[in-house]
Design a protein around this motif. Structure first.
Motif, mmCIF file in Angstrom:
data_model
loop_
_atom_site.group_PDB
_atom_site.id
_atom_site.type_symbol
_atom_site.label_atom_id
_atom_site.label_comp_id
_atom_site.label_asym_id
_atom_site.label_seq_id
_atom_site.Cartn_x
_atom_site.Cartn_y
_atom_site.Cartn_z
ATOM 1 N N MET A 211 31.155 46.683 20.248
ATOM 2 C CA MET A 211 30.284 45.608 21.015
ATOM 3 C C MET A 211 30.994 44.713 21.951
ATOM 4 O O MET A 211 30.528 44.298 23.053
ATOM 5 C CB MET A 211 29.347 44.780 19.923
ATOM 6 N N CYS A 212 32.290 44.207 21.382
ATOM 7 C CA CYS A 212 32.978 43.472 22.315
ATOM 8 C C CYS A 212 33.472 44.060 23.623
ATOM 9 O O CYS A 212 33.910 43.302 24.627
ATOM 10 C CB CYS A 212 34.138 42.764 21.410
ATOM 11 N N TYR A 213 33.670 45.435 23.385
ATOM 12 C CA TYR A 213 34.101 46.027 24.763
ATOM 13 C C TYR A 213 33.258 47.207 25.143
ATOM 14 O O TYR A 213 33.508 48.229 26.070
ATOM 15 C CB TYR A 213 35.458 46.915 24.319
ATOM 16 N N LEU A 214 31.804 47.060 24.652
ATOM 17 C CA LEU A 214 30.895 48.009 25.217
ATOM 18 C C LEU A 214 30.524 48.162 26.607
ATOM 19 O O LEU A 214 30.622 49.372 27.112
ATOM 20 C CB LEU A 214 29.654 47.758 24.523
ATOM 21 N N ASP A 215 30.815 47.287 27.359
ATOM 22 C CA ASP A 215 30.556 47.405 28.875
ATOM 23 C C ASP A 215 31.872 47.992 29.558
ATOM 24 O O ASP A 215 31.730 48.753 30.450
ATOM 25 C CB ASP A 215 30.276 45.905 29.427
ATOM 26 N N ASP A 216 33.001 47.671 28.825
ATOM 27 C CA ASP A 216 34.072 48.373 29.257
ATOM 28 C C ASP A 216 34.053 49.985 29.189
ATOM 29 O O ASP A 216 34.428 50.723 29.937
ATOM 30 C CB ASP A 216 35.373 47.831 28.570
ATOM 31 N N ILE A 217 33.565 50.346 27.952
ATOM 32 C CA ILE A 217 33.425 51.655 27.528
ATOM 33 C C ILE A 217 32.480 52.610 28.415
ATOM 34 O O ILE A 217 32.695 53.494 28.982
ATOM 35 C CB ILE A 217 33.254 51.944 26.180
ATOM 36 N N TYR A 248 38.837 35.122 33.009
ATOM 37 C CA TYR A 248 37.466 35.226 32.406
ATOM 38 C C TYR A 248 37.323 36.419 31.333
ATOM 39 O O TYR A 248 36.825 36.239 30.482
ATOM 40 C CB TYR A 248 36.427 35.505 33.470
ATOM 41 N N ALA A 249 37.885 37.405 31.730
ATOM 42 C CA ALA A 249 37.807 38.568 30.837
ATOM 43 C C ALA A 249 38.691 38.188 29.661
ATOM 44 O O ALA A 249 38.391 38.844 28.362
ATOM 45 C CB ALA A 249 38.258 39.875 31.408
ATOM 46 N N LYS A 250 39.803 37.844 29.978
ATOM 47 C CA LYS A 250 40.819 37.320 28.814
ATOM 48 C C LYS A 250 40.143 36.532 27.912
ATOM 49 O O LYS A 250 40.276 36.411 26.638
ATOM 50 C CB LYS A 250 42.189 37.060 29.275
ATOM 51 N N LYS A 251 39.614 35.484 28.331
ATOM 52 C CA LYS A 251 38.830 34.524 27.378
ATOM 53 C C LYS A 251 37.693 35.031 26.673
ATOM 54 O O LYS A 251 37.458 34.783 25.356
ATOM 55 C CB LYS A 251 38.436 33.340 28.246
ATOM 56 N N ALA A 252 36.971 35.789 27.255
ATOM 57 C CA ALA A 252 35.848 36.569 26.758
ATOM 58 C C ALA A 252 36.106 37.407 25.418
ATOM 59 O O ALA A 252 35.510 37.292 24.441
ATOM 60 C CB ALA A 252 35.170 37.446 27.757
ATOM 61 N N ALA A 253 37.317 38.354 25.870
ATOM 62 C CA ALA A 253 37.624 39.206 24.702
ATOM 63 C C ALA A 253 38.126 38.438 23.595
ATOM 64 O O ALA A 253 37.999 38.858 22.273
ATOM 65 C CB ALA A 253 38.820 40.036 25.374
ATOM 66 N N LEU A 254 38.905 37.142 23.750
ATOM 67 C CA LEU A 254 39.404 36.354 22.619
ATOM 68 C C LEU A 254 38.533 35.786 21.767
ATOM 69 O O LEU A 254 38.658 35.590 20.662
ATOM 70 C CB LEU A 254 40.615 35.490 23.186
#
Length: 258
Positions: A211-217, A248-254
């Motif tokens: 779920m944390c990377y679903l948009d990336d997938i 932004y992407a780095k912070k959101a993933a963490l």
């Protein structure tokens, strides 16, 4: 009266005269001496002469007791001077997004009408989309999706989203499947039958690694579907290059999956 008696009388008169003169001579001196202390007392007791002695005391008392002196007010003005510094610290927050949206991928995105927002490229419907140059340099989200897909999805859906005997080829499915449908299936799962066989797609709504990377997938699989449809996209294999990750992407993933 004999001569001796006359002399004694003259002497007595002379002495009396001298004593009287001495008395008159001493009286002015005594009077002057008596007046001197009176004058001194008058100087102390007079209101005019008492003012100079009281005047220095008044400023001293005012200075000591005054609540409006400059010293106590100085700390009160200090916080106002600190406010601009706090505003200045907030400025760099916008810089990473500008820095991430530069280079050949960003230039291509502008020609395709997509915008960089919240760490990824989006179309007019605010859906994530891949951006792939002619030499197969990709945006960060597509690169991250390539990695996450081959970490969690390829076991069933096959390498490069080409499918397997367990699950369909997502590169084909996303030719017609929209973002909302894809998202809903991954979150809630799906069951289907084909050729008498029941296929079950498990729900991953509680799995942070998905779920944390679903948009990336999604952007990676979408890039593969565009290639399968002859509309560019990304061929099988590893991308040749990528953009740097935005702050932004780095912070959101963490924050999502620390």
């Amino acid at each position: 009266m004999n001569k001796v008696g006359i002399r004694m009388a003259v002497t007595a008169v002379a002495c009396s005269a001298m004593s009287l003169a001495a008395c008159w001579a001493e009286e002015p001196k005594s009077s002057s001496d008596a007046k001197a202390p009176a004058s001194a007392v008058a100087t102390v007791a007079t209101p005019e002469t008492s003012k100079p002695s009281a005047a220095p005391a008044a400023p001293l008392e005012v200075a000591a007791a005054s609540p409006s002196s400059a010293a106590p007010e100085a700390p009160a003005a200090a916080p106002a001077a600190e406010k601009p510094a706090a505003v200045a610290q907030a400025a760099p927050a916008a810089a990473p997004a500008v820095a991430a949206a530069t280079g050949p991928v960003a230039d291509l995105a502008k020609t395709e009408g997509v915008t960089f927002k919240e760490g990824r490229y989006r179309n007019a419907a605010d859906e994530p989309v891949p951006v792939v140059t002619k030499d197969y340099t990709v945006d960060w989200a597509t690169w991250q999706g390539f990695r996450r897909y081959h970490d969690a999805c390829h076991v069933c859906h096959g390498p490069n989203a080409l499918g397997s005997t367990f699950a369909p080829a997502l590169a084909e499915s996303l030719k017609t499947m929209d973002y909302a449908t894809f998202y809903g299936i991954v979150v809630g799962g799906q069951q289907r039958e084909a050729g008498g066989t029941k296929y079950i797609m498990p729900a991953f709504g509680e799995d942070k690694n998905i779920m944390c990377y679903l948009d990336d997938i999604y952007t990676y699989v979408k890039a593969r579907s565009l290639n399968a449809d002859g509309k560019g996209g990304m061929p099988p294999g590893r991308p040749n290059g990528r953009e740097d990750i935005s702050e932004y992407a780095k912070k959101a993933a963490l924050e999502c999956n620390p």
